[in-house]
Write a protein that holds these residues in place. Structure first.
Motif: not given
Length: 137
Positions: A53-56, A129-136
């Motif tokens: 579902l989500v990678n590291e 339905l997968v949403t990932e929120i992260f810093w860039i």
């Protein structure tokens, strides 16, 4: 079905807004010019096989997973394994998992695996339905 999808999208937008509001500044390991980004992806059921579902992601701020199927979706906070006896969360049809700092205090940054419970008849067209929120930077 369309009304449910709109409701889920509204919940996702509200959670993203709340997450942004509650974050005062990037943590010390984040670049000073960091911005918040997100990725949204459907993850399709692959027969009876587990799906990633989500990678590291060491820059993760949150993950939202919606079970868009008629069956139950098991989720493991593990990047390698999942089974009907080894999982962390189980989402019923139409349920959503909000995995963020506000709910858990600390955030798991590793991979997530998913597996539909075949005993609940999820259907071949099932998806998460997968949403990932992260810093860039």
């Amino acid at each position: 079905m369309l009304n449910e999808l709109i409701k889920v999208l509204c919940e996702l937008a509200a959670n993203v807004e709340a997450l942004v509001t509650n974050l005062q500044k990037p943590q010390g390991s984040q670049p000073s010019q960091a911005r918040i980004a997100s990725s949204i992806s459907p993850v399709m059921k692959q027969g009876e096989q587990p799906v990633r579902l989500v990678n590291e992601n060491p820059h993760r701020l949150g993950v939202i997973i919606h079970n868009n199927s008629e069956g139950e979706l098991m989720i493991a906070l593990d990047s390698q394994r999942i089974s009907d006896k080894f999982y962390t969360f189980k989402l019923r049809a139409g349920e959503t998992l909000h995995f963020d700092l506000r709910r858990f205090g600390e955030l798991y940054k590793g991979g997530f695996m998913g597996l539909w419970d075949e005993a609940t008849n999820p259907g071949a067209e099932s998806k998460a339905l997968v949403t990932e929120i992260f810093w860039i930077s």
